[in-house]
Scaffold this active site. Sequence first.
Site, PDB file in Angstrom:
ATOM      1  N   TYR A 151      -7.406  65.338  -9.833  1.00 30.01           N
ATOM      2  CA  TYR A 151      -6.637  66.273 -10.668  1.00 30.01           C
ATOM      3  C   TYR A 151      -7.502  66.771 -11.826  1.00 30.01           C
ATOM      4  O   TYR A 151      -7.649  67.982 -12.023  1.00 30.01           O
ATOM      5  CB  TYR A 151      -5.393  65.551 -11.188  1.00 30.01           C
ATOM      6  CG  TYR A 151      -4.434  66.413 -11.978  1.00 30.01           C
ATOM      7  CD1 TYR A 151      -3.625  67.355 -11.348  1.00 30.01           C
ATOM      8  CD2 TYR A 151      -4.303  66.250 -13.358  1.00 30.01           C
ATOM      9  CE1 TYR A 151      -2.713  68.115 -12.078  1.00 30.01           C
ATOM     10  CE2 TYR A 151      -3.398  67.011 -14.086  1.00 30.01           C
ATOM     11  CZ  TYR A 151      -2.603  67.942 -13.440  1.00 30.01           C
ATOM     12  OH  TYR A 151      -1.704  68.691 -14.167  1.00 30.01           O
ATOM     13  N   ASP A 152      -8.100  65.815 -12.574  1.00 35.37           N
ATOM     14  CA  ASP A 152      -8.838  66.190 -13.787  1.00 35.37           C
ATOM     15  C   ASP A 152     -10.026  67.097 -13.449  1.00 35.37           C
ATOM     16  O   ASP A 152     -10.218  68.154 -14.058  1.00 35.37           O
ATOM     17  CB  ASP A 152      -9.371  64.939 -14.500  1.00 35.37           C
ATOM     18  CG  ASP A 152      -8.262  63.998 -14.942  1.00 35.37           C
ATOM     19  OD1 ASP A 152      -7.118  64.183 -14.515  1.00 35.37           O
ATOM     20  OD2 ASP A 152      -8.557  63.063 -15.711  1.00 35.37           O
ATOM     21  N   GLU A 153     -10.829  66.659 -12.472  1.00 33.52           N
ATOM     22  CA  GLU A 153     -12.025  67.432 -12.136  1.00 33.52           C
ATOM     23  C   GLU A 153     -11.662  68.712 -11.390  1.00 33.52           C
ATOM     24  O   GLU A 153     -12.322  69.737 -11.541  1.00 33.52           O
ATOM     25  CB  GLU A 153     -13.013  66.595 -11.311  1.00 33.52           C
ATOM     26  CG  GLU A 153     -13.552  65.376 -12.043  1.00 33.52           C
ATOM     27  CD  GLU A 153     -14.522  65.693 -13.198  1.00 33.52           C
ATOM     28  OE1 GLU A 153     -14.557  66.842 -13.681  1.00 33.52           O
ATOM     29  OE2 GLU A 153     -15.245  64.772 -13.609  1.00 33.52           O
ATOM     30  N   VAL A 194       9.132  60.570 -18.303  1.00 34.21           N
ATOM     31  CA  VAL A 194      10.445  60.969 -18.833  1.00 34.21           C
ATOM     32  C   VAL A 194      11.520  60.827 -17.743  1.00 34.21           C
ATOM     33  O   VAL A 194      12.574  60.214 -17.963  1.00 34.21           O
ATOM     34  CB  VAL A 194      10.416  62.412 -19.398  1.00 34.21           C
ATOM     35  CG1 VAL A 194      11.812  62.853 -19.801  1.00 34.21           C
ATOM     36  CG2 VAL A 194       9.466  62.498 -20.592  1.00 34.21           C
ATOM     37  N   SER A 195      11.226  61.353 -16.544  1.00 27.89           N
ATOM     38  CA  SER A 195      12.226  61.261 -15.473  1.00 27.89           C
ATOM     39  C   SER A 195      12.418  59.806 -15.045  1.00 27.89           C
ATOM     40  O   SER A 195      13.549  59.362 -14.824  1.00 27.89           O
ATOM     41  CB  SER A 195      11.834  62.153 -14.292  1.00 27.89           C
ATOM     42  OG  SER A 195      10.461  62.049 -14.009  1.00 27.89           O
ATOM     43  N   GLY A 213       2.780  49.611 -23.681  1.00 25.47           N
ATOM     44  CA  GLY A 213       3.681  50.676 -24.135  1.00 25.47           C
ATOM     45  C   GLY A 213       3.230  51.327 -25.436  1.00 25.47           C
ATOM     46  O   GLY A 213       3.942  52.151 -26.001  1.00 25.47           O
ATOM     47  N   GLN A 282      -4.234  57.907 -25.583  1.00 27.77           N
ATOM     48  CA  GLN A 282      -3.583  58.748 -26.605  1.00 27.77           C
ATOM     49  C   GLN A 282      -3.706  60.219 -26.192  1.00 27.77           C
ATOM     50  O   GLN A 282      -4.651  60.602 -25.508  1.00 27.77           O
ATOM     51  CB  GLN A 282      -4.254  58.543 -27.963  1.00 27.77           C
ATOM     52  CG  GLN A 282      -5.764  58.703 -27.916  1.00 27.77           C
ATOM     53  CD  GLN A 282      -6.444  58.458 -29.247  1.00 27.77           C
ATOM     54  OE1 GLN A 282      -5.794  58.089 -30.217  1.00 27.77           O
ATOM     55  NE2 GLN A 282      -7.752  58.686 -29.316  1.00 27.77           N
TER      56      GLN A 282
HETATM   57  P1  NAD Z   1       5.489  70.507  -9.948  1.00 27.16           P
HETATM   58  O1  NAD Z   1       4.892  69.471  -9.069  1.00 27.16           O
HETATM   59  O2  NAD Z   1       6.952  70.465 -10.214  1.00 27.16           O
HETATM   60  O3  NAD Z   1       5.146  71.977  -9.431  1.00 27.16           O
HETATM   61  C1  NAD Z   1       3.984  72.287  -8.710  1.00 27.16           C
HETATM   62  C2  NAD Z   1       4.372  73.246  -7.608  1.00 27.16           C
HETATM   63  O4  NAD Z   1       3.184  73.612  -6.876  1.00 27.16           O
HETATM   64  C3  NAD Z   1       5.335  72.624  -6.597  1.00 27.16           C
HETATM   65  O5  NAD Z   1       6.401  73.506  -6.353  1.00 27.16           O
HETATM   66  C4  NAD Z   1       4.479  72.421  -5.356  1.00 27.16           C
HETATM   67  O6  NAD Z   1       5.213  72.446  -4.157  1.00 27.16           O
HETATM   68  C5  NAD Z   1       3.483  73.563  -5.487  1.00 27.16           C
HETATM   69  N1  NAD Z   1       2.223  73.330  -4.757  1.00 27.16           N
HETATM   70  C6  NAD Z   1       1.456  72.213  -4.774  1.00 27.16           C
HETATM   71  N2  NAD Z   1       0.372  72.394  -3.999  1.00 27.16           N
HETATM   72  C7  NAD Z   1       0.462  73.655  -3.481  1.00 27.16           C
HETATM   73  C8  NAD Z   1      -0.334  74.430  -2.599  1.00 27.16           C
HETATM   74  N3  NAD Z   1      -1.468  73.930  -2.085  1.00 27.16           N
HETATM   75  N4  NAD Z   1       0.070  75.684  -2.284  1.00 27.16           N
HETATM   76  C9  NAD Z   1       1.221  76.188  -2.785  1.00 27.16           C
HETATM   77  N5  NAD Z   1       2.022  75.511  -3.629  1.00 27.16           N
HETATM   78  C10 NAD Z   1       1.646  74.257  -3.968  1.00 27.16           C
HETATM   79  O7  NAD Z   1       4.684  70.436 -11.334  1.00 27.16           O
HETATM   80  P2  NAD Z   1       4.915  71.219 -12.693  1.00 27.16           P
HETATM   81  O8  NAD Z   1       5.159  70.211 -13.741  1.00 27.16           O
HETATM   82  O9  NAD Z   1       5.867  72.335 -12.513  1.00 27.16           O
HETATM   83  O10 NAD Z   1       3.446  71.791 -12.944  1.00 27.16           O
HETATM   84  C11 NAD Z   1       3.120  73.164 -12.702  1.00 27.16           C
HETATM   85  C12 NAD Z   1       1.683  73.415 -13.123  1.00 27.16           C
HETATM   86  O11 NAD Z   1       1.517  73.107 -14.509  1.00 27.16           O
HETATM   87  C13 NAD Z   1       0.663  72.569 -12.361  1.00 27.16           C
HETATM   88  O12 NAD Z   1      -0.471  73.363 -12.103  1.00 27.16           O
HETATM   89  C14 NAD Z   1       0.320  71.479 -13.347  1.00 27.16           C
HETATM   90  O13 NAD Z   1      -0.988  70.975 -13.137  1.00 27.16           O
HETATM   91  C15 NAD Z   1       0.459  72.193 -14.675  1.00 27.16           C
HETATM   92  N6  NAD Z   1       0.753  71.240 -15.756  1.00 27.16           N
HETATM   93  C16 NAD Z   1       2.000  70.684 -15.882  1.00 27.16           C
HETATM   94  C17 NAD Z   1       2.245  69.766 -16.891  1.00 27.16           C
HETATM   95  C18 NAD Z   1       3.593  69.136 -17.096  1.00 27.16           C
HETATM   96  O14 NAD Z   1       3.735  68.271 -17.968  1.00 27.16           O
HETATM   97  N7  NAD Z   1       4.628  69.520 -16.396  1.00 27.16           N
HETATM   98  C19 NAD Z   1       1.209  69.386 -17.754  1.00 27.16           C
HETATM   99  C20 NAD Z   1      -0.053  69.954 -17.566  1.00 27.16           C
HETATM  100  C21 NAD Z   1      -0.264  70.892 -16.575  1.00 27.16           C
HETATM  101  N1  UDP Z   2       4.410  55.477 -17.831  1.00 21.01           N
HETATM  102  C1  UDP Z   2       5.191  54.339 -18.042  1.00 21.01           C
HETATM  103  N2  UDP Z   2       6.180  54.075 -17.157  1.00 21.01           N
HETATM  104  C2  UDP Z   2       6.474  54.873 -16.090  1.00 21.01           C
HETATM  105  C3  UDP Z   2       5.683  56.033 -15.880  1.00 21.01           C
HETATM  106  C4  UDP Z   2       4.664  56.289 -16.775  1.00 21.01           C
HETATM  107  O1  UDP Z   2       4.983  53.586 -19.017  1.00 21.01           O
HETATM  108  O2  UDP Z   2       7.414  54.542 -15.335  1.00 21.01           O
HETATM  109  C5  UDP Z   2       3.340  55.790 -18.796  1.00 21.01           C
HETATM  110  C6  UDP Z   2       1.982  56.092 -18.162  1.00 21.01           C
HETATM  111  O3  UDP Z   2       1.251  54.896 -18.005  1.00 21.01           O
HETATM  112  C7  UDP Z   2       1.361  57.021 -19.184  1.00 21.01           C
HETATM  113  C8  UDP Z   2       2.563  57.774 -19.782  1.00 21.01           C
HETATM  114  O4  UDP Z   2       3.711  56.988 -19.458  1.00 21.01           O
HETATM  115  O5  UDP Z   2       0.729  56.286 -20.198  1.00 21.01           O
HETATM  116  C9  UDP Z   2       2.734  59.184 -19.232  1.00 21.01           C
HETATM  117  O6  UDP Z   2       2.723  59.110 -17.833  1.00 21.01           O
HETATM  118  P1  UDP Z   2       3.032  60.357 -16.876  1.00 21.01           P
HETATM  119  O7  UDP Z   2       2.839  59.866 -15.489  1.00 21.01           O
HETATM  120  O8  UDP Z   2       4.344  60.950 -17.226  1.00 21.01           O
HETATM  121  O9  UDP Z   2       1.952  61.478 -17.254  1.00 21.01           O
HETATM  122  P2  UDP Z   2       0.418  61.478 -17.702  1.00 21.01           P
HETATM  123  O10 UDP Z   2       0.457  61.953 -19.095  1.00 21.01           O
HETATM  124  O11 UDP Z   2      -0.169  60.105 -17.600  1.00 21.01           O
HETATM  125  O12 UDP Z   2      -0.215  62.440 -16.759  1.00 21.01           O
END
Ligand code: NAD
Ligand code: UDP
Length: 330
Positions: A151-153, A194-195, A213, A282
């Site tokens: 994901y990161d890279e 959160v979920s 935590g 953090q």
């Molecule tokens: P999500 O998983 O709910 O949505 C991602 C969507 O992309 C899904 O509908 C999935 O089916 C679709 N998808 C995945 N791979 C695909 C592919 N190869 N072709 C077509 N569709 C594809 O996640 P989200 O939270 O809505 O995130 C949306 C974007 O925002 C992502 O790019 C994510 O990296 C970025 N983002 C989200 C957060 C966050 O906290 N929600 C934080 C940082 C970055």
């Molecule tokens: N985390 C947790 N319990 C859970 C899921 C996540 O304590 O059931 C922690 C996780 O280790 C991270 C933070 O909550 O430190 C945020 O995790 P999340 O997966 O939501 O997103 P991230 O910011 O790590 O991509």
Amino acid sequence: MARTYDSRKRVLVTGGAGFLGSHLIDRILADGHEVLCVDNLFTGSKRNIEHLHSNPRFDFIRHDVTFPLYVEVDEIYNLACPASPVQYQHDPVQTTKTSVHGAINMLGLAKRLKCRILQASTSEVYGDPTVHPQTEDYWGHVNPIGPRSCYDEGKRCAETLFFDYHRQNGLEIKVARIFNTYGPRMHRADGRVVSNFIIQALAGEPITLFGDGNQTRSFCYVSDLIDGLVRLMESPADFTGPVNLGNPVEFTMRELGELVLKETGSKSKFVNLPLPQDDPRQRQPDISLAKAKLGWEPKIKLKDGLKSTVKHFRDNDFLTSQDLRGRHAS
Ligand code: NAD
Ligand code: UDP
Ligand code: UDP
């Protein structure tokens, strides 16, 4: 907003059936434009967009962005990519392909159409940050070979591609570095904190605190984030970003758990589970750039955002935390 045909844009949203994408689509349609949603439904759901099917300004194509896409649009938001660690680590090679091949295809499309394109990048480009809060000029501290690296890279390489298409082809690009965002329509089983906490609290089951935590995150409510994305897309052509979009108020995961318990009235207890490898200790955005360039800052406090998110999970069927464990194990 009513628009004439001339002032109406046709906007492509990849990942539009996901959590953020579906809220973004609601906003673009409310602004009077047309939307083409492209999604392979890996983590997204038709349920997130089913309320739009009778809207004549909305179209959906089930498609994987790692394959070329030939459509005609005026603007592109590239959100396709699983965002939850559990989901993006499920098939890490596909995650990298989605970020990298997906970016190449969407940039190729934008180049052919000469249209503006926005990338949903992430705070994960900073990795486990040694600079706090994170500013856009920080290059990050990322493990290139760990379980989060796909994901990161992948997202870092996508940013590189965006800037190379900008320099090489004069493409109008916008790069948003999104920090943890939450709200209604988060996938019930995607494993984000959160979920997870809300579902566990509502089910009266233990709240799974990873590590001690004390690690921190800064949570942005979805409506604030979407407003930031739209402002960025509409910003002057010479502003490319990258720009941090997130809520700068920082919480430990224990504090988040306590807020969720309070909001749900649950008697659940905390249980400590091992901290996943490379889990950032953090995370907090410095949003000075977004404030200065976009006039943007989040408005919704975590306790208020949690209220509507808890309501969403209460009002909708949700999987039990047993189902969640099943997802973790698979
Ligand atoms: P999500 O998983 O709910 O949505 C991602 C969507 O992309 C899904 O509908 C999935 O089916 C679709 N998808 C995945 N791979 C695909 C592919 N190869 N072709 C077509 N569709 C594809 O996640 P989200 O939270 O809505 O995130 C949306 C974007 O925002 C992502 O790019 C994510 O990296 C970025 N983002 C989200 C957060 C966050 O906290 N929600 C934080 C940082 C970055
Ligand atoms: N985390 C947790 N319990 C859970 C899921 C996540 O304590 O059931 C922690 C996780 O280790 C991270 C933070 O909550 O430190 C945020 O995790 P999340 O997966 O939501 O997103 P991230 O910011 O790590 O991509
Ligand atoms: N592409 C696409 N839709 C288009 C135009 C291009 O999906 O409308 C894809 C195509 O697969 C191509 C990629 O975008 O490989 C990159 O396009 P670009 O024009 O930059 O490079 P090239 O075509 O030379 O590979």
